[in-house]
Design a protein around this motif. Structure first.
Motif, short mmCIF file in Angstrom:
data_model
loop_
_atom_site.label_atom_id
_atom_site.label_comp_id
_atom_site.label_asym_id
_atom_site.label_seq_id
_atom_site.Cartn_x
_atom_site.Cartn_y
_atom_site.Cartn_z
N ILE A 10 35.10 41.84 38.87
CA ILE A 10 35.86 40.74 39.49
C ILE A 10 36.16 41.11 40.94
O ILE A 10 35.99 40.32 41.87
CB ILE A 10 37.15 40.45 38.70
CG1 ILE A 10 36.78 39.91 37.32
CG2 ILE A 10 38.04 39.45 39.45
CD1 ILE A 10 37.96 39.63 36.41
N ASN A 11 36.57 42.36 41.13
CA ASN A 11 36.83 42.84 42.49
C ASN A 11 35.61 42.70 43.38
O ASN A 11 35.70 42.30 44.53
CB ASN A 11 37.19 44.33 42.45
CG ASN A 11 38.68 44.52 42.53
OD1 ASN A 11 39.37 43.62 43.01
ND2 ASN A 11 39.17 45.65 42.07
N GLY A 12 34.45 43.06 42.81
CA GLY A 12 33.19 42.98 43.56
C GLY A 12 32.94 41.55 44.02
O GLY A 12 32.57 41.31 45.18
N ALA A 13 33.16 40.59 43.10
CA ALA A 13 32.90 39.19 43.43
C ALA A 13 33.86 38.70 44.52
O ALA A 13 33.44 37.99 45.44
CB ALA A 13 33.06 38.34 42.17
N ILE A 14 35.11 39.13 44.44
CA ILE A 14 36.09 38.70 45.46
C ILE A 14 35.73 39.35 46.80
O ILE A 14 35.76 38.72 47.85
CB ILE A 14 37.53 39.08 45.05
CG1 ILE A 14 37.92 38.40 43.74
CG2 ILE A 14 38.54 38.71 46.14
CD1 ILE A 14 39.25 38.84 43.17
N LYS A 33 30.91 32.13 39.34
CA LYS A 33 29.92 32.41 38.29
C LYS A 33 30.00 33.88 37.88
O LYS A 33 30.02 34.22 36.69
CB LYS A 33 28.52 32.09 38.85
CG LYS A 33 27.48 32.06 37.78
CD LYS A 33 26.20 31.44 38.29
CE LYS A 33 25.16 31.56 37.19
NZ LYS A 33 23.82 31.62 37.70
N GLU A 34 30.11 34.74 38.87
CA GLU A 34 30.17 36.19 38.60
C GLU A 34 31.46 36.53 37.83
O GLU A 34 31.45 37.27 36.86
CB GLU A 34 30.09 36.94 39.93
CG GLU A 34 30.30 38.44 39.86
CD GLU A 34 29.21 39.20 39.09
OE1 GLU A 34 28.26 38.56 38.62
OE2 GLU A 34 29.37 40.43 38.93
N ILE A 35 32.59 35.96 38.28
CA ILE A 35 33.87 36.24 37.61
C ILE A 35 33.83 35.74 36.16
O ILE A 35 34.21 36.45 35.22
CB ILE A 35 35.05 35.58 38.37
CG1 ILE A 35 35.25 36.27 39.72
CG2 ILE A 35 36.34 35.63 37.55
CD1 ILE A 35 36.31 35.63 40.62
N LEU A 40 33.43 36.49 30.22
CA LEU A 40 32.77 36.19 28.95
C LEU A 40 32.22 37.46 28.31
O LEU A 40 32.32 37.67 27.11
CB LEU A 40 31.63 35.18 29.17
CG LEU A 40 32.08 33.76 29.51
CD1 LEU A 40 30.88 32.89 29.92
CD2 LEU A 40 32.79 33.10 28.31
N GLU A 41 31.66 38.33 29.15
CA GLU A 41 31.11 39.58 28.61
C GLU A 41 32.21 40.50 28.08
O GLU A 41 31.96 41.39 27.29
CB GLU A 41 30.28 40.30 29.68
CG GLU A 41 28.91 39.67 29.85
CD GLU A 41 28.15 40.28 31.01
OE1 GLU A 41 28.25 41.50 31.22
OE2 GLU A 41 27.48 39.51 31.73
N ARG A 53 37.91 28.49 35.56
CA ARG A 53 36.96 28.13 36.62
C ARG A 53 37.37 26.80 37.27
O ARG A 53 37.43 26.69 38.50
CB ARG A 53 35.57 28.01 35.97
CG ARG A 53 34.47 27.70 36.92
CD ARG A 53 33.23 27.32 36.12
NE ARG A 53 32.08 27.41 36.97
CZ ARG A 53 31.07 28.23 36.77
NH1 ARG A 53 31.04 29.02 35.73
NH2 ARG A 53 30.06 28.25 37.61
N GLU A 54 37.67 25.81 36.44
CA GLU A 54 38.04 24.50 36.95
C GLU A 54 39.31 24.58 37.80
O GLU A 54 39.41 23.99 38.88
CB GLU A 54 38.27 23.52 35.78
CG GLU A 54 37.02 22.82 35.32
CD GLU A 54 36.08 22.48 36.44
OE1 GLU A 54 36.46 21.67 37.31
OE2 GLU A 54 34.94 23.03 36.49
#
Ligand code: GDP
Length: 296
Positions: A10-14, A33-35, A40-41, A53-54
């Protein structure tokens, strides 16, 4: 995916979006999408992930006038707040009160970590000056009383149980009555588990609950059980109507997401997490600090 990796992803995506020159809808979608894939994983329920997401999308797009560095800060804050909301059911758990008897009943499946957690919680309150005792109402599993006795003795916590009485309701009631009379402030009742959710387990929980009238019922949930956590916690909620959750085995290798989803499924707050087998591997749970720690 284990919790430690979830935080990193999550940090990477941010971080990708905050470093990028263009923060347009495409970049935001990529980040989301990445978060969401990471959540989910880690076994977070897909409905919760879709909702998160929404909500993030709506909040960011509702602030169109914010641009540049401020937009990046808005994105960071929105993601953080929504992750907090995922583990925060906005309901206050019961807080034991000093100078009165607080009966706390534990429920959960066998192996979830109930007996270990009873001792952890008893130690937690004893160290804060509460006169604390533990009652073993598990007459189902051979050796359950010995295990509680061993743990309690090691932690120097008074305990009650029986080698001869086979009715868990009677043992629970005798133990709670005895500690009540002796003006104990915290009385923790460990009940039996089963390997599966079974009607006789639920009946037993209801009977013990009626006999000892707990101020707080806590469900102990194995943090490593993944998606099964939702159904399990819902079934226990119906039978035992627990008011708070303790997640165990939230040490680095747990996926944890399934158990986190149980908060939303039952609208019940997590009060503590167990992070190892030792008695001090126990932390109070606060949604904000949990997410801060997860994101490092
Ligand atoms: P019960 O059947 O629900 O009473 O479960 P126990 O208290 O006997 O625990 C089952 C196993 O889980 C034991 O080996 C415990 O040491 C272990 N355990 C309990 N809590 C934790 C935890 O937070 N982290 C880890 N790693 N192990 C735990």
């Amino acid at each position: 995916m284990v919790l430690a990796d979830l935080g990193r992803r999550i940090n990477g995506a941010i971080s990708d979006i905050t470093k990028s020159d263009v923060v347009d809808e495409n970049a935001i979608n990529l980040m989301l999408k990445e978060i969401c894939n990471a959540l989910l994983e880690a076994d977070v329920n897909f409905r919760l992930v879709a909702k998160l997401r929404e909500r993030i999308k709506t909040q960011i797009s509702s602030q169109e006038n914010i641009t540049g560095g401020n937009k990046k800060r808005l994105i960071q804050k929105t993601v953080f707040d929504e992750l907090v909301a995922l583990v925060d059911c906005q309901t206050e758990a019961y807080k034991p009160k000093k100078h009165q008897t607080n009966v706390i009943m534990f429920v959960g499946l066998q192996g979830a970590g109930k007996t270990t957690t009873c001792t952890k919680l008893a130690t937690y309150y004893q160290r804060r000056g509460y006169k604390t005792g533990m009652v073993c109402a598990d007459t189902f599993r051979a050796g359950a009383f010995d295990q509680l006795k061993q743990n309690a003795t090691k932690a120097k916590i008074p305990f009650f149980g029986s080698y001869t009485e086979t009715d868990p309701v009677k043992v629970a009631k005798s133990g709670v009555d005895k500690f009540r009379k002796e003006k104990f402030e915290i009385i923790i009742v460990d009940t039996s588990g089963r390997h599966r959710q079974e009607q006789d387990l639920f009946d037993e929980m209801v009977q013990i609950g009626n006999a000892v009238n707990p101020n707080q019922t806590i469900m102990v949930l194995d943090g490593a059980i993944g998606q099964a956590a939702e159904a399990q916690s819902k079934a226990f909620k119906e039978a035992a109507d627990f008011g708070s959750i303790i997640l165990t085995k939230m040490d680095g290798h747990a996926k944890g997401g399934g158990a986190i989803s149980a908060v939303a499924a039952t609208n019940t707050p997590i009060v503590f997490i167990g992070t190892g087998e030792h008695i001090t591997d126990f932390e109070t749970f606060s949604p904000k600090s949990f997410i801060s720690k997860l994101l490092g």
